[in-house]
Scaffold this motif. Structure first.
Motif, short mmCIF file in Angstrom:
data_model
loop_
_atom_site.label_atom_id
_atom_site.label_comp_id
_atom_site.label_asym_id
_atom_site.label_seq_id
_atom_site.Cartn_x
_atom_site.Cartn_y
_atom_site.Cartn_z
N MET A 1 -9.23 0.09 -12.27
CA MET A 1 -9.55 -1.05 -11.40
C MET A 1 -10.62 -0.69 -10.38
O MET A 1 -11.49 -1.50 -10.07
CB MET A 1 -8.28 -1.55 -10.72
CG MET A 1 -7.30 -2.18 -11.68
SD MET A 1 -5.68 -2.53 -10.96
CE MET A 1 -6.08 -3.86 -9.87
N SER A 2 -10.56 0.54 -9.88
CA SER A 2 -11.58 1.00 -8.94
C SER A 2 -12.95 1.06 -9.60
O SER A 2 -13.96 0.67 -9.02
CB SER A 2 -11.18 2.37 -8.39
OG SER A 2 -12.12 2.82 -7.46
N TYR A 3 -13.00 1.55 -10.84
CA TYR A 3 -14.26 1.58 -11.58
C TYR A 3 -14.75 0.17 -11.91
O TYR A 3 -15.95 -0.08 -11.95
CB TYR A 3 -14.14 2.41 -12.85
CG TYR A 3 -14.06 3.89 -12.58
CD1 TYR A 3 -15.04 4.55 -11.86
CD2 TYR A 3 -12.97 4.62 -13.04
CE1 TYR A 3 -14.95 5.90 -11.60
CE2 TYR A 3 -12.87 5.98 -12.78
CZ TYR A 3 -13.87 6.62 -12.06
OH TYR A 3 -13.77 7.95 -11.81
N MET A 4 -13.82 -0.75 -12.15
CA MET A 4 -14.21 -2.12 -12.46
C MET A 4 -14.89 -2.80 -11.27
O MET A 4 -15.71 -3.69 -11.45
CB MET A 4 -12.99 -2.94 -12.90
CG MET A 4 -12.48 -2.58 -14.28
SD MET A 4 -13.71 -2.78 -15.57
CE MET A 4 -13.89 -4.55 -15.59
N VAL B 1 -15.93 -6.84 0.49
CA VAL B 1 -14.91 -6.94 -0.55
C VAL B 1 -14.89 -5.66 -1.38
O VAL B 1 -13.83 -5.13 -1.72
CB VAL B 1 -15.16 -8.17 -1.45
CG1 VAL B 1 -14.18 -8.22 -2.60
CG2 VAL B 1 -15.08 -9.44 -0.63
N ARG B 2 -16.08 -5.13 -1.70
CA ARG B 2 -16.17 -3.90 -2.49
C ARG B 2 -15.45 -2.75 -1.77
O ARG B 2 -14.63 -2.05 -2.35
CB ARG B 2 -17.63 -3.55 -2.72
CG ARG B 2 -17.80 -2.22 -3.36
CD ARG B 2 -19.24 -1.81 -3.43
NE ARG B 2 -19.32 -0.49 -4.05
CZ ARG B 2 -20.43 0.04 -4.45
NH1 ARG B 2 -21.56 -0.58 -4.30
NH2 ARG B 2 -20.42 1.23 -4.99
N TRP B 3 -15.81 -2.56 -0.51
CA TRP B 3 -15.24 -1.42 0.21
C TRP B 3 -13.76 -1.61 0.48
O TRP B 3 -12.99 -0.65 0.47
CB TRP B 3 -16.02 -1.18 1.50
CG TRP B 3 -17.40 -0.73 1.17
CD1 TRP B 3 -18.56 -1.43 1.36
CD2 TRP B 3 -17.77 0.50 0.53
NE1 TRP B 3 -19.62 -0.71 0.87
CE2 TRP B 3 -19.17 0.48 0.36
CE3 TRP B 3 -17.06 1.60 0.08
CZ2 TRP B 3 -19.86 1.52 -0.23
CZ3 TRP B 3 -17.76 2.64 -0.51
CH2 TRP B 3 -19.13 2.59 -0.65
N THR B 4 -13.34 -2.83 0.70
CA THR B 4 -11.92 -3.09 0.89
C THR B 4 -11.13 -2.75 -0.37
O THR B 4 -10.08 -2.09 -0.31
CB THR B 4 -11.69 -4.56 1.28
OG1 THR B 4 -12.43 -4.85 2.46
CG2 THR B 4 -10.22 -4.85 1.51
N LEU B 5 -11.63 -3.17 -1.53
CA LEU B 5 -10.93 -2.89 -2.79
C LEU B 5 -10.92 -1.40 -3.10
O LEU B 5 -9.88 -0.85 -3.51
CB LEU B 5 -11.59 -3.66 -3.94
CG LEU B 5 -11.35 -5.16 -3.96
CD1 LEU B 5 -12.19 -5.81 -5.03
CD2 LEU B 5 -9.88 -5.47 -4.16
N ILE B 6 -12.05 -0.74 -2.90
CA ILE B 6 -12.11 0.70 -3.19
C ILE B 6 -11.15 1.47 -2.30
O ILE B 6 -10.41 2.34 -2.77
CB ILE B 6 -13.56 1.22 -3.05
CG1 ILE B 6 -14.40 0.69 -4.22
CG2 ILE B 6 -13.59 2.73 -3.02
CD1 ILE B 6 -15.87 1.01 -4.12
#
Length: 117
Positions: A37-40, A50-55
């Motif tokens: 999921m992190s790679y996705m 949103v990117r940094w929050t998810l990572i």
């Protein structure tokens, strides 16, 4: 001669703490899914906050799994858990306070001194 109750703390000290292999396989599976999921996030070109929050969310979930299962922190005393987890959380709070202060200083300089960057 002492009689120990199976499953009690005294018997765990003598026998050691053993997790079933199925638990390790489940955790490895969860770690694989979280990594995928992190790679996705990168593959789908998610940008911005949103990117940094998810990572960071996936990173913290993976770290929590590793700490609790592979480092056997889930069965430790609460004081040891606090001794390990509280200092990084305090550092995160201090970093957040510093970013708020940095934004304030930047915008104060930009508004009152005619520049900022």
């Amino acid at each position: 001669m002492k009689h120990e109750i199976p499953g009690s703390e005294a018997s765990l000290v003598h026998e050691g703490q053993h997790h079933p292999i199925s638990l390790y396989l489940k955790v490895w599976g969860y770690l694989f899914v979280l990594s995928a999921m992190s790679y996705m996030v990168d593959y789908m070109h998610v940008q911005g906050i949103v990117r940094w929050t998810l990572i960071i969310l996936f990173m913290l979930l993976k770290a929590g799994l590793i700490l609790s299962i592979f480092m056997h922190l889930a069965r430790e005393r609460l004081s040891l858990i606090y001794a390990i987890l509280v200092p990084p959380l305090v550092l995160l709070v201090l970093v957040r306070i510093m970013t708020i202060e940095a934004d304030y200083a930047f915008w104060t300089r930009a508004i009152f001194m005619g520049g900022g960057g």
